[in-house]
Design a protein around this motif. Sequence first.
Motif, PDB file in Angstrom:
ATOM      1  N   GLY A  17       0.854  -1.185   0.000  1.00 12.51           N
ATOM      2  CA  GLY A  17       0.000   0.000   0.000  1.00 12.51           C
ATOM      3  C   GLY A  17       0.880   1.222   0.000  1.00 12.51           C
ATOM      4  O   GLY A  17       2.092   1.131  -0.172  1.00 12.51           O
ATOM      5  N   SER A 194      -1.984   7.125  -5.683  1.00 10.22           N
ATOM      6  CA  SER A 194      -2.235   5.842  -6.322  1.00 10.22           C
ATOM      7  C   SER A 194      -1.805   5.878  -7.787  1.00 10.22           C
ATOM      8  O   SER A 194      -1.214   4.921  -8.300  1.00 10.22           O
ATOM      9  N   LYS A 197       1.987   5.678  -7.853  1.00  8.86           N
ATOM     10  CA  LYS A 197       2.460   4.319  -7.583  1.00  8.86           C
ATOM     11  C   LYS A 197       2.313   3.429  -8.811  1.00  8.86           C
ATOM     12  O   LYS A 197       3.184   2.599  -9.110  1.00  8.86           O
ATOM     13  N   ASN A 198       1.219   3.589  -9.540  1.00 10.01           N
ATOM     14  CA  ASN A 198       0.932   2.704 -10.664  1.00 10.01           C
ATOM     15  C   ASN A 198       1.584   3.121 -11.973  1.00 10.01           C
ATOM     16  O   ASN A 198       1.802   2.273 -12.847  1.00 10.01           O
ATOM     17  N   PHE A 273      -7.651   5.159 -10.597  1.00 10.80           N
ATOM     18  CA  PHE A 273      -6.556   5.100  -9.616  1.00 10.80           C
ATOM     19  C   PHE A 273      -7.088   5.410  -8.211  1.00 10.80           C
ATOM     20  O   PHE A 273      -6.908   6.511  -7.688  1.00 10.80           O
ATOM     21  N   PRO A 275      -7.128   4.135  -4.229  1.00  9.39           N
ATOM     22  CA  PRO A 275      -6.550   3.242  -3.222  1.00  9.39           C
ATOM     23  C   PRO A 275      -7.625   2.347  -2.602  1.00  9.39           C
ATOM     24  O   PRO A 275      -8.771   2.762  -2.419  1.00  9.39           O
TER      25      PRO A 275
END
Length: 337
Positions: A17, A194, A197-198, A273, A275
């Motif tokens: 996470g 998010s 992160k992706n 996107f 979380p």
Amino acid sequence: MTATMRSPARLTQYAHGGGCACKIPPGELEDVVATLLTPGDRTGRADDLLVGLEHGDDAAVVRLDEHRAVVVTTDFFTPVVDDAYDWGRIAAANALSDVYAMGGSPLVAVNLLAWPRGVLPFELAREVLRGGLDVARAAGCHVAGGHSVDDPEPKYGMAVTGLVRPDRLMRNDAARAGQPLTLTKPLGLGVLNSRHKNTGERFPHAVETMVTLNRDAAAAAVRAGIRCATDVTGFGLLGHLLKVARASNVTAVVDAGAVPYLDGARESLRDGFVPGGSRRNLAWAQPHCDLSAVDDAEAVLLADAQTSGGLLLAGEIPGAPVIGEFVPRGEYLVVVR
């Protein structure tokens, strides 16, 4: 064997996470702590524990004397951004925020570091700690050592001790009907983080929001005589507002059109996107909220898990938008219009 620096590492790829979105869901957490402590179980002088477990406030507060109380808190999380220095700054600002949310001033902090020593080089850990130190110094807070463990996932944060005047203490159970509801930072950090992160896309304005201390907002709130506050982090606006309304036995009415969002937040939501923590927040809060006036996308943004978010205040301060008001307790704890 320890790792050495070969190429820049995307720290967010080493964690399941990111930031406060990796918190244990609020409903599960409340079930765990519900029976841990009752007033009769307290050690020491019960009257001196000004804020404890009762309402899930931002920090514990113990009275030292008539004019001073000590504020104690801790906060740590997995990487929310790939840049090690920025992650350290964000984590420190987030930990210090709990003291500000109580109306206090941080005095000293110790580091909490979990590091996969055979996977990520210690040069990155040094950058994380440097970021935390720089933010603490900007806050006028000492940093004195800490604790570290070898861990499969990198984690960083701080345990912070501060001081507050008991007569200026802000807490989450002090909202009263008729008071305006103010939010000091825009929402959308969860969906932007998010996306980062992706995809690896960088959002400097989101980083700047997260590293901004809540010190000035808290000081303005104390000067304005505000006695109810909390900071908006992993449980999202709806989750933290629900806790305030429940603890204060009032209903919070939110004007959806007045809630500020960071640039790119709606686009990140549209592109999927979101979380997992944001969706868990919404599932927990929804039974206690009237969200009939907004669509599902807006509801997700209102529950979006924030990292180092702003303060929610029962009152007004200069420069911060009023997003609603508190009214007498009704059928729902939170109503969005």
